[in-house]
Design an enzyme around this catalytic site. Sequence first.
Site, mmCIF file in Angstrom:
data_model
loop_
_atom_site.group_PDB
_atom_site.id
_atom_site.type_symbol
_atom_site.label_atom_id
_atom_site.label_comp_id
_atom_site.label_asym_id
_atom_site.label_seq_id
_atom_site.Cartn_x
_atom_site.Cartn_y
_atom_site.Cartn_z
ATOM 1 N N ASP A 95 -5.335 2.657 -3.795
ATOM 2 C CA ASP A 95 -7.011 2.472 -2.928
ATOM 3 C C ASP A 95 -7.059 3.764 -2.269
ATOM 4 O O ASP A 95 -8.237 4.110 -1.872
ATOM 5 C CB ASP A 95 -7.050 1.169 -2.454
ATOM 6 C CG ASP A 95 -6.103 0.882 -1.480
ATOM 7 O OD1 ASP A 95 -5.226 1.780 -1.400
ATOM 8 O OD2 ASP A 95 -6.204 -0.147 -0.798
ATOM 9 N N ARG A 96 -6.239 4.492 -1.702
ATOM 10 C CA ARG A 96 -6.390 5.808 -0.822
ATOM 11 C C ARG A 96 -6.554 7.066 -1.825
ATOM 12 O O ARG A 96 -5.738 6.855 -2.951
ATOM 13 C CB ARG A 96 -5.115 5.819 -0.119
ATOM 14 C CG ARG A 96 -5.047 4.635 1.094
ATOM 15 C CD ARG A 96 -4.034 5.242 2.352
ATOM 16 N NE ARG A 96 -4.054 4.028 3.178
ATOM 17 C CZ ARG A 96 -3.404 4.220 4.252
ATOM 18 N NH1 ARG A 96 -2.672 5.278 4.478
ATOM 19 N NH2 ARG A 96 -3.567 3.265 5.163
ATOM 20 N N ASP A 141 -1.008 1.631 -4.089
ATOM 21 C CA ASP A 141 -1.650 0.421 -4.659
ATOM 22 C C ASP A 141 -2.793 1.189 -5.324
ATOM 23 O O ASP A 141 -3.712 0.494 -5.746
ATOM 24 C CB ASP A 141 -1.923 -0.702 -3.854
ATOM 25 C CG ASP A 141 -2.375 -0.332 -2.813
ATOM 26 O OD1 ASP A 141 -2.609 0.838 -2.128
ATOM 27 O OD2 ASP A 141 -3.160 -1.434 -2.248
ATOM 28 N N SER A 162 0.662 -1.153 0.014
ATOM 29 C CA SER A 162 0.171 -0.094 0.000
ATOM 30 C C SER A 162 0.937 1.328 -0.025
ATOM 31 O O SER A 162 1.508 1.551 -0.742
ATOM 32 C CB SER A 162 -0.877 0.207 1.357
ATOM 33 O OG SER A 162 -1.866 1.128 1.242
ATOM 34 N N HIS A 163 0.901 1.995 1.134
ATOM 35 C CA HIS A 163 1.457 3.283 1.289
ATOM 36 C C HIS A 163 2.765 3.162 1.740
ATOM 37 O O HIS A 163 3.587 4.465 1.700
ATOM 38 C CB HIS A 163 0.523 4.418 1.981
ATOM 39 C CG HIS A 163 0.162 3.505 3.313
ATOM 40 N ND1 HIS A 163 -0.692 2.517 3.098
ATOM 41 C CD2 HIS A 163 0.448 3.870 4.483
ATOM 42 C CE1 HIS A 163 -0.918 2.082 4.429
ATOM 43 N NE2 HIS A 163 -0.331 2.764 5.184
ATOM 44 N N LYS A 197 -11.147 -0.104 -1.388
ATOM 45 C CA LYS A 197 -11.536 1.091 -1.330
ATOM 46 C C LYS A 197 -10.915 1.484 -2.705
ATOM 47 O O LYS A 197 -10.165 0.953 -3.333
ATOM 48 C CB LYS A 197 -10.798 1.945 -0.180
ATOM 49 C CG LYS A 197 -9.410 1.601 -0.030
ATOM 50 C CD LYS A 197 -8.875 2.242 1.340
ATOM 51 C CE LYS A 197 -7.401 1.547 1.589
ATOM 52 N NZ LYS A 197 -7.338 0.842 2.959
HETATM 53 C C1 G1P Z 1 -4.209 1.169 8.218
HETATM 54 C C2 G1P Z 1 -5.259 2.339 8.483
HETATM 55 C C3 G1P Z 1 -6.673 1.354 8.000
HETATM 56 C C4 G1P Z 1 -6.482 0.606 6.532
HETATM 57 C C5 G1P Z 1 -5.295 -0.185 6.515
HETATM 58 C C6 G1P Z 1 -4.991 -0.427 5.044
HETATM 59 O O1 G1P Z 1 -4.462 -0.007 9.125
HETATM 60 O O2 G1P Z 1 -5.539 2.503 9.635
HETATM 61 O O3 G1P Z 1 -7.933 2.163 8.017
HETATM 62 O O4 G1P Z 1 -7.756 -0.166 6.159
HETATM 63 O O5 G1P Z 1 -4.152 0.902 6.823
HETATM 64 O O6 G1P Z 1 -4.737 0.430 3.984
HETATM 65 P P1 G1P Z 1 -3.443 0.032 10.460
HETATM 66 O O7 G1P Z 1 -2.127 0.417 10.083
HETATM 67 O O8 G1P Z 1 -4.093 1.086 11.313
HETATM 68 O O9 G1P Z 1 -3.841 -1.107 11.112
HETATM 69 ZN ZN ZN Z 2 -3.307 1.435 -0.162
#
Ligand code: G1P
Ligand code: ZN
Length: 545
Positions: free
Chosen positions: A283-284, A281, A113-114, A378
């Site tokens: 989705d955000r 990726d 992801s990020h 998302k």
């Molecule tokens: C974090 C975000 C959550 C999101 C997830 C995946 O998870 O808080 O809302 O769904 O990334 O993108 P966390 O690191 O808090 O478990």
């Molecule tokens: Zn992501």
Amino acid sequence: MSIVTVSTTPFSGQKPGTSGLRKKVKVFSQPGYLENFVQCIFDSLSGHQGKTLVLGGDGRYFNDVAIQTILRMSAAAGFGRVLVGCNGILSTPAASAVIRKQQAFGGIILSASHNPGGPDDDFGIKYNMGNGGPANETFTDAVYKRTQEITAYRTSESPDIDLGRIGDTRIGDMLISVIDPVADYAELLESLFDFERIAGLLARPEFRMRFDAMHAVNGPYGRAILEGRLGAPAGTVVNGIPLPDFGGGHPDPNPVYAAELVSALADPDSGLSFGAASDGDGDRNMIVGRNFIVSPSDSIAIIAANYKLVPAYAKGLAGVARSMPTSCALDRVAAELGISCYETPTGWKYFGNLLDAGKATLCGEESAGTGSNHVREKDGLWAVLFWLNILAVRDEPVEQIVREHWRHFGRNVYSRHDYEGIETAKADRLVNELRQKLPSLAGMESNGLRVEAADDFCYTDPVDGSRSEKQGIRVLLENGSRMVFRLSGTGTEGATLRVYLERYVADPSLHAIPTQDALKPLIEFAETVARISEITGRTSPDVIS
Ligand code: G1P
Ligand code: ZN
């Protein structure tokens, strides 16, 4: 092709978190590490023989190597066909769209992801089911259990596949189709929004937009949809080429990591009226107006309140859902619309059943995740298009739309404070001590705030009755204020404590107070209740969003 069985031994710690298994590339690239986990996914499936698997990722470092490994293992596992994105690219929402449209058995998405990418940074893998959504906890628990007992994995002897060319090839009996990663997804988005009207907005000389793809997966999607189908001027998408290390940046669309976009929108000389960004990726999302950042919790509420303006949703919303720590702004919209607002644990996987059962149409998380029943993830570009559709119809600046929303519904002033890289033992101690205190918190007072109730959030899925416990500590205060404490389930180093703070302000004359000032009494109260600095040694958060 010959199938080879390779003996192996379990690796510890292969427990999927909020969104799949995430570890450093160095961990993933140990011999057998990825193979073990993939085999455990396959061992936890049944009925997949001869069926189709979707495969792709956000293009980060190790994506290419992992895809070749998974292709060989998929053939050995008996899949009939794998649809793989050209050059190994598939954004998370696009993977979900392809799984659904092509009626695949499931999919494997490679992404952290990020989180940053590169040889010293993060990699990740998650399995999505036939509905296009992340596998549920029953499945991920089964995979984890299997990782602790695995003795062998199966792969096939075959050369690497050329992923740079669209077309079909084979490993043994298994067909591999290298597909255009954008086509199915773009077609789906075009069926939801008023593209003609959005194109009209983008053609206006006084409306200028910038989409920052952060050197991540959404570059090709943004170009094809915004500049291609919608005719936005070339150059609207910046940082549009996916790079294995995201250009050395942190592909998280928030005010800290997308600071360049935020300052461009604050600069009157830029001529920009609308800015947006998405993560590794895709989705955000982040939505920025002229000199104004929209908080994700407000964004989902505003999207819900404006549903009538978007063709695919205009006929009505079945319900809405938000993750527990997300602000209650969405609840206020739902109450006015007379629909249910579901409160789920953190992580998109919990929305899947609500979407499948037709109980929710729109979902959102405070962590810049927004989406709908069009896929089961998302969706960053979906959120951007929703906002463009609203702007095209309302013809008002972003800030005005948000302020009017607050005037009507009141403002849920909201912020998340993250303490990153805390020693795991200290973080666990903080949470355990809070848990022990829960029964005695009601009635506690500080700074004029009073605790009404406190609990450890437990969710019972209204569709299948499954229970998820210990999903975050909630301290509910009088007058709609809240503090929530939980540990991140996506980090790869130490522990991250997230403190979510929320205060409801009805009076419009107070809406302009800066967020952190408005939340000051709560921030102090959170310190008193959780003893953050005493236990962790940290006197201030690393990231405030
Ligand atoms: C974090 C975000 C959550 C999101 C997830 C995946 O998870 O808080 O809302 O769904 O990334 O993108 P966390 O690191 O808090 O478990
Ligand atoms: Zn992501």
